[in-house]
Design a protein around this motif. Structure first.
Motif, PDB file in Angstrom:
ATOM      1  N   LYS A   1       0.857  -1.177   0.000  1.00  0.00           N
ATOM      2  CA  LYS A   1       0.000   0.000   0.000  1.00  0.00           C
ATOM      3  C   LYS A   1       0.894   1.228   0.000  1.00  0.00           C
ATOM      4  O   LYS A   1       1.862   1.290   0.737  1.00  0.00           O
ATOM      5  N   LEU A   2       0.552   2.197  -0.805  1.00  0.00           N
ATOM      6  CA  LEU A   2       1.349   3.405  -0.930  1.00  0.00           C
ATOM      7  C   LEU A   2       0.534   4.607  -0.487  1.00  0.00           C
ATOM      8  O   LEU A   2      -0.668   4.679  -0.723  1.00  0.00           O
ATOM      9  N   GLN A   3       1.203   5.556   0.128  1.00  0.00           N
ATOM     10  CA  GLN A   3       0.549   6.791   0.545  1.00  0.00           C
ATOM     11  C   GLN A   3       1.426   7.953   0.152  1.00  0.00           C
ATOM     12  O   GLN A   3       2.632   7.835   0.061  1.00  0.00           O
ATOM     13  N   GLU A   4       0.804   9.114  -0.020  1.00  0.00           N
ATOM     14  CA  GLU A   4       1.549  10.309  -0.418  1.00  0.00           C
ATOM     15  C   GLU A   4       1.221  11.431   0.551  1.00  0.00           C
ATOM     16  O   GLU A   4       0.077  11.626   0.930  1.00  0.00           O
ATOM     17  N   LYS A   5       2.252  12.177   0.955  1.00  0.00           N
ATOM     18  CA  LYS A   5       2.066  13.348   1.799  1.00  0.00           C
ATOM     19  C   LYS A   5       2.895  14.481   1.208  1.00  0.00           C
ATOM     20  O   LYS A   5       4.077  14.607   1.505  1.00  0.00           O
ATOM     21  N   PRO A   6       2.330  15.314   0.328  1.00  0.00           N
ATOM     22  CA  PRO A   6       3.111  16.383  -0.263  1.00  0.00           C
ATOM     23  C   PRO A   6       3.475  17.436   0.786  1.00  0.00           C
ATOM     24  O   PRO A   6       2.706  17.718   1.689  1.00  0.00           O
ATOM     25  N   LYS A   7       4.662  18.016   0.633  1.00  0.00           N
ATOM     26  CA  LYS A   7       5.142  19.037   1.553  1.00  0.00           C
ATOM     27  C   LYS A   7       5.490  20.288   0.769  1.00  0.00           C
ATOM     28  O   LYS A   7       5.626  20.275  -0.440  1.00  0.00           O
ATOM     29  N   ASP A   8       5.666  21.395   1.466  1.00  0.00           N
ATOM     30  CA  ASP A   8       5.965  22.668   0.840  1.00  0.00           C
ATOM     31  C   ASP A   8       7.383  22.721   0.284  1.00  0.00           C
ATOM     32  O   ASP A   8       7.669  23.508  -0.601  1.00  0.00           O
ATOM     33  N   SER A   9       8.288  21.909   0.788  1.00  0.00           N
ATOM     34  CA  SER A   9       9.690  21.986   0.405  1.00  0.00           C
ATOM     35  C   SER A   9      10.000  21.289  -0.922  1.00  0.00           C
ATOM     36  O   SER A   9      11.157  21.143  -1.274  1.00  0.00           O
ATOM     37  N   GLY A  10       9.003  20.840  -1.660  1.00  0.00           N
ATOM     38  CA  GLY A  10       9.241  20.179  -2.937  1.00  0.00           C
ATOM     39  C   GLY A  10       9.619  18.722  -2.772  1.00  0.00           C
ATOM     40  O   GLY A  10      10.204  18.118  -3.658  1.00  0.00           O
ATOM     41  N   LYS A  11       9.298  18.130  -1.640  1.00  0.00           N
ATOM     42  CA  LYS A  11       9.592  16.723  -1.376  1.00  0.00           C
ATOM     43  C   LYS A  11       8.289  15.945  -1.330  1.00  0.00           C
ATOM     44  O   LYS A  11       7.238  16.471  -0.972  1.00  0.00           O
ATOM     45  N   THR A  15       5.244   6.096   1.331  1.00  0.00           N
ATOM     46  CA  THR A  15       5.170   5.059   2.352  1.00  0.00           C
ATOM     47  C   THR A  15       4.760   3.758   1.682  1.00  0.00           C
ATOM     48  O   THR A  15       3.714   3.692   1.040  1.00  0.00           O
ATOM     49  N   LYS A  16       5.588   2.742   1.841  1.00  0.00           N
ATOM     50  CA  LYS A  16       5.294   1.425   1.281  1.00  0.00           C
ATOM     51  C   LYS A  16       5.136   0.437   2.427  1.00  0.00           C
ATOM     52  O   LYS A  16       5.844   0.527   3.427  1.00  0.00           O
ATOM     53  N   THR A  17       4.221  -0.511   2.272  1.00  0.00           N
ATOM     54  CA  THR A  17       3.976  -1.521   3.284  1.00  0.00           C
ATOM     55  C   THR A  17       4.464  -2.863   2.753  1.00  0.00           C
ATOM     56  O   THR A  17       4.104  -3.273   1.655  1.00  0.00           O
ATOM     57  N   PHE A  18       5.310  -3.531   3.545  1.00  0.00           N
ATOM     58  CA  PHE A  18       5.853  -4.828   3.178  1.00  0.00           C
ATOM     59  C   PHE A  18       5.455  -5.860   4.218  1.00  0.00           C
ATOM     60  O   PHE A  18       5.127  -5.525   5.359  1.00  0.00           O
ATOM     61  N   ASP A  19       5.505  -7.126   3.825  1.00  0.00           N
ATOM     62  CA  ASP A  19       5.270  -8.239   4.733  1.00  0.00           C
ATOM     63  C   ASP A  19       6.617  -8.888   5.012  1.00  0.00           C
ATOM     64  O   ASP A  19       7.301  -9.343   4.097  1.00  0.00           O
ATOM     65  N   ASP A  32      12.718  13.875  -3.727  1.00  0.00           N
ATOM     66  CA  ASP A  32      12.460  15.153  -4.382  1.00  0.00           C
ATOM     67  C   ASP A  32      11.275  14.994  -5.334  1.00  0.00           C
ATOM     68  O   ASP A  32      11.143  13.970  -6.004  1.00  0.00           O
ATOM     69  N   SER A  33      10.419  15.996  -5.394  1.00  0.00           N
ATOM     70  CA  SER A  33       9.210  15.891  -6.212  1.00  0.00           C
ATOM     71  C   SER A  33       9.521  15.833  -7.709  1.00  0.00           C
ATOM     72  O   SER A  33       8.687  15.405  -8.495  1.00  0.00           O
ATOM     73  N   ASN A  34      10.715  16.242  -8.125  1.00  0.00           N
ATOM     74  CA  ASN A  34      11.087  16.196  -9.534  1.00  0.00           C
ATOM     75  C   ASN A  34      11.763  14.887  -9.927  1.00  0.00           C
ATOM     76  O   ASN A  34      12.080  14.683 -11.086  1.00  0.00           O
ATOM     77  N   SER A  35      12.020  13.996  -8.970  1.00  0.00           N
ATOM     78  CA  SER A  35      12.730  12.759  -9.264  1.00  0.00           C
ATOM     79  C   SER A  35      11.848  11.781 -10.042  1.00  0.00           C
ATOM     80  O   SER A  35      10.615  11.889 -10.057  1.00  0.00           O
ATOM     81  N   SER A  40       6.721   8.612 -11.008  1.00  0.00           N
ATOM     82  CA  SER A  40       6.051   7.331 -11.229  1.00  0.00           C
ATOM     83  C   SER A  40       5.068   7.040 -10.100  1.00  0.00           C
ATOM     84  O   SER A  40       3.993   6.485 -10.332  1.00  0.00           O
ATOM     85  N   PHE A  41       5.423   7.427  -8.873  1.00  0.00           N
ATOM     86  CA  PHE A  41       4.525   7.245  -7.737  1.00  0.00           C
ATOM     87  C   PHE A  41       3.251   8.071  -7.913  1.00  0.00           C
ATOM     88  O   PHE A  41       2.145   7.580  -7.674  1.00  0.00           O
ATOM     89  N   LEU A  42       3.399   9.320  -8.345  1.00  0.00           N
ATOM     90  CA  LEU A  42       2.240  10.193  -8.537  1.00  0.00           C
ATOM     91  C   LEU A  42       1.337   9.662  -9.653  1.00  0.00           C
ATOM     92  O   LEU A  42       0.109   9.717  -9.546  1.00  0.00           O
ATOM     93  N   LYS A  43       1.927   9.131 -10.728  1.00  0.00           N
ATOM     94  CA  LYS A  43       1.127   8.551 -11.812  1.00  0.00           C
ATOM     95  C   LYS A  43       0.342   7.349 -11.307  1.00  0.00           C
ATOM     96  O   LYS A  43      -0.827   7.163 -11.654  1.00  0.00           O
ATOM     97  N   GLN A  44       0.994   6.529 -10.483  1.00  0.00           N
ATOM     98  CA  GLN A  44       0.333   5.347  -9.942  1.00  0.00           C
ATOM     99  C   GLN A  44      -0.825   5.753  -9.031  1.00  0.00           C
ATOM    100  O   GLN A  44      -1.889   5.133  -9.064  1.00  0.00           O
ATOM    101  N   GLN A  45      -0.645   6.799  -8.243  1.00  0.00           N
ATOM    102  CA  GLN A  45      -1.719   7.292  -7.375  1.00  0.00           C
ATOM    103  C   GLN A  45      -2.898   7.796  -8.199  1.00  0.00           C
ATOM    104  O   GLN A  45      -4.053   7.557  -7.857  1.00  0.00           O
ATOM    105  N   GLU A  46      -2.600   8.496  -9.305  1.00  0.00           N
ATOM    106  CA  GLU A  46      -3.670   8.991 -10.169  1.00  0.00           C
ATOM    107  C   GLU A  46      -4.460   7.842 -10.781  1.00  0.00           C
ATOM    108  O   GLU A  46      -5.683   7.896 -10.879  1.00  0.00           O
TER     109      GLU A  46
END
Length: 143
Positions: A1-11, A15-19, A32-35, A40-46
């Protein structure tokens, strides 16, 4: 499961959950938000957000079985497994961050006090000693 928490600093916090050994391990990484990884994470969330409304019941109240099965599949999906080596690496990284020794280790591993440099020095000394002993043996053999 993945989660996103955008911050003001461009980061972006990912969060990934493993067994691991029957336990749920959450790994949080800030990138970094430009990495490439963040994009790819943001596309997957969309994709997940756009697929979620389609899986809900229609306005007429008729449920689509394929939508429900895919929704249940997402809920009951197996977590990605984590190997022992990955867990050890994660534990070591978190220990370094908690103790604040990341920079100290980086400095220590560089230069004259580093392990690799000491190992190379000992190999050079051993090779030089072998050459000296070989020259002495060869000089004794030629009378």
């Amino acid at each position: 499961k993945l989660q996103e928490k955008p911050k003001d600093s461009g980061k972006v916090t990912i969060t990934k959950t493993f067994d691991f050994a029957g336990e749920e391990i959450k790994v949080t990484k800030e990138v970094d938000s430009n990495s490439k990884e963040a994009k790819s994470f943001l596309k997957q969330q969309e994709k997940l957000q756009s697929a979620a409304p389609a899986a809900l019941p229609t306005v007429s109240g008729v449920k689509r079985p394929s939508g429900m099965s895919s929704l249940l599949g997402k809920i009951g999906a197996k977590k990605q497994k984590m190997s022992t080596l990955e867990k050890s690496k994660l534990d070591w990284e978190t220990f370094k961050e908690e103790e604040g020794i990341v920079e100290e280790l980086a400095i220590h591993n560089r230069g004259k006090d580093g392990y690799i440099e000491r190992k190379a020095f000992l190999e050079r000394v051993d090779h030089r000693q072998f050459e000296i002993e070989r020259d002495i043996r060869l000089s004794r053999m030629k009378p």
